[in-house]
Scaffold this motif. Structure first.
Motif, PDB file in Angstrom:
ATOM      1  N   LEU A 169      35.740  33.481  26.365  1.00 35.99           N
ATOM      2  CA  LEU A 169      35.871  33.351  27.806  1.00 35.99           C
ATOM      3  C   LEU A 169      36.776  32.191  28.202  1.00 35.99           C
ATOM      4  CD1 LEU A 169      32.214  33.990  28.997  1.00 35.99           C
ATOM      5  CD2 LEU A 169      34.176  35.496  29.255  1.00 35.99           C
ATOM      6  N   GLU A 170      36.920  31.203  27.291  1.00 41.05           N
ATOM      7  CA  GLU A 170      37.704  30.022  27.596  1.00 41.05           C
ATOM      8  C   GLU A 170      39.201  30.245  27.438  1.00 41.05           C
ATOM      9  OE1 GLU A 170      35.240  30.169  25.466  1.00 41.05           O
ATOM     10  OE2 GLU A 170      33.618  29.170  26.536  1.00 41.05           O
ATOM     11  N   GLU A 171      39.638  31.454  27.155  1.00 39.15           N
ATOM     12  CA  GLU A 171      41.051  31.679  26.894  1.00 39.15           C
ATOM     13  C   GLU A 171      41.886  31.850  28.158  1.00 39.15           C
ATOM     14  OE1 GLU A 171      41.846  34.574  23.929  1.00 39.15           O
ATOM     15  OE2 GLU A 171      41.092  33.323  22.311  1.00 39.15           O
ATOM     16  N   THR A 172      41.314  31.600  29.308  1.00 37.15           N
ATOM     17  CA  THR A 172      42.092  31.474  30.539  1.00 37.15           C
ATOM     18  C   THR A 172      41.721  30.128  31.158  1.00 37.15           C
ATOM     19  OG1 THR A 172      40.423  32.504  31.974  1.00 37.15           O
ATOM     20  CG2 THR A 172      42.032  33.962  30.913  1.00 37.15           C
ATOM     21  N   GLN A 229      31.388  42.406  21.759  1.00 34.06           N
ATOM     22  CA  GLN A 229      30.788  41.718  22.892  1.00 34.06           C
ATOM     23  C   GLN A 229      30.691  40.226  22.633  1.00 34.06           C
ATOM     24  OE1 GLN A 229      27.062  43.789  23.287  1.00 34.06           O
ATOM     25  NE2 GLN A 229      27.895  45.310  24.687  1.00 34.06           N
ATOM     26  N   GLU A 230      30.241  39.860  21.409  1.00 36.26           N
ATOM     27  CA  GLU A 230      30.118  38.449  21.070  1.00 36.26           C
ATOM     28  C   GLU A 230      31.474  37.771  21.074  1.00 36.26           C
ATOM     29  OE1 GLU A 230      28.083  38.104  17.405  1.00 36.26           O
ATOM     30  OE2 GLU A 230      26.135  38.679  18.221  1.00 36.26           O
ATOM     31  N   THR A 231      32.483  38.476  20.542  1.00 35.76           N
ATOM     32  CA  THR A 231      33.830  37.904  20.490  1.00 35.76           C
ATOM     33  C   THR A 231      34.380  37.708  21.893  1.00 35.76           C
ATOM     34  OG1 THR A 231      34.249  38.962  18.362  1.00 35.76           O
ATOM     35  CG2 THR A 231      36.172  38.224  19.611  1.00 35.76           C
ATOM     36  N   GLY A 254      33.752  23.368  29.280  1.00 34.69           N
ATOM     37  CA  GLY A 254      35.194  23.561  29.219  1.00 34.69           C
ATOM     38  C   GLY A 254      35.949  22.419  29.881  1.00 34.69           C
ATOM     39  N   GLN A 255      35.457  21.967  31.030  1.00 38.62           N
ATOM     40  CA  GLN A 255      36.089  20.852  31.734  1.00 38.62           C
ATOM     41  C   GLN A 255      36.105  19.594  30.863  1.00 38.62           C
ATOM     42  OE1 GLN A 255      33.885  20.310  35.357  1.00 38.62           O
ATOM     43  NE2 GLN A 255      34.080  22.457  35.951  1.00 38.62           N
ATOM     44  N   PHE A 308      35.113  26.721  21.091  1.00 39.01           N
ATOM     45  CA  PHE A 308      34.945  28.126  20.747  1.00 39.01           C
ATOM     46  C   PHE A 308      33.706  28.312  19.883  1.00 39.01           C
ATOM     47  CE2 PHE A 308      35.495  31.792  18.038  1.00 39.01           C
ATOM     48  CZ  PHE A 308      35.989  32.757  18.897  1.00 39.01           C
ATOM     49  N   HIS A 309      33.537  27.459  18.885  1.00 41.59           N
ATOM     50  CA  HIS A 309      32.395  27.570  17.979  1.00 41.59           C
ATOM     51  C   HIS A 309      31.086  27.339  18.722  1.00 41.59           C
ATOM     52  CE1 HIS A 309      30.162  27.459  14.239  1.00 41.59           C
ATOM     53  NE2 HIS A 309      29.666  26.276  14.555  1.00 41.59           N
TER      54      HIS A 309
END
Length: 205
Positions: free
Chosen positions: A69-72, A62-64, A82-83, A188-189
């Motif tokens: 979530l930013e991989e799209t 779940q944490e991974t 992200g922006q 990501f971190h």
């Protein structure tokens, strides 16, 4: 007939012999009981370990997933963090105008009055599309011409084709490099730490 007697064999079981046999049976019974108890304890420990391991794997997945979530590109652009990070990456590659144009088109689509549409369309064309635009994006001749001809009366979808092409350019060209960059590692971190903090935070604290 003469009875043959065996030396040492009285034929009578003494009290000491009886106590010795009872003690042996008792010890054997205790050994068996201890063995069963030990097996039961180990079985309980193994079950608890397996349950704990399963829960850890589920939590870790779940944490991974949340951290990734930013991989799209679509999800990345739906988040303020992200922006910001993606634009910094594009800036390092001297193509941040692609993202700026995309957001300008997103804003343009929210307008409804003719006055707002005309004013915004002109600004976008001057900033990103015309030949000597300060932040010109990479569009083909036909797309540019279609936009130029529609400027006298632009509709909400005036830049739809151009926006789609620039999005595809970012998605297929810039974004794959971004997810292997130091910018993405930082994002990501940060996302993973934020997700973990939310999980650890108890209600009311």
């Amino acid at each position: 007939m003469q009875k043959i007697s065996i030396p040492g064999d009285t034929g009578v079981q003494t009290g000491a012999d009886s106590d010795l046999m009872m003690q042996s049976f008792s010890e054997a019974s205790l050994d068996l009981q201890d063995t069963k108890t030990l097996r039961k304890a180990w079985k309980s420990k193994i079950n608890k370990f397996m349950q704990s391991s399963a829960l850890w794997r589920k939590s870790n997945r779940q944490e991974t997933d949340e951290a990734k979530l930013e991989e799209t590109l679509e999800t990345l652009l739906s988040q303020q963090s992200g922006q910001t990070v993606f634009r910094e990456f594009l800036k390092s590659e001297f193509c941040e105008e692609n993202l700026d144009f995309w957001f300008a088109c997103e804003e343009f689509r929210t307008f409804s009055s003719e006055e707002e549409l005309m004013g915004s369309a002109t600004r976008i064309y001057e900033e990103f599309i015309k030949a000597d635009a300060p932040n010109q994006v990479n569009l083909d001749f036909n797309t540019i011409e279609d936009i130029r001809r529609s400027l006298h009366r632009p509709g909400p979808l005036c830049f739809a084709v151009a926006q789609s092409k620039i999005y595809s350019l970012m998605e297929n060209d810039s974004f794959p490099r971004f997810i292997h960059s130091e910018h993405y590692k930082v994002l990501f971190h940060t996302s993973w730490k934020h997700s973990k903090a939310l999980k650890q935070k108890s209600p009311g604290t």
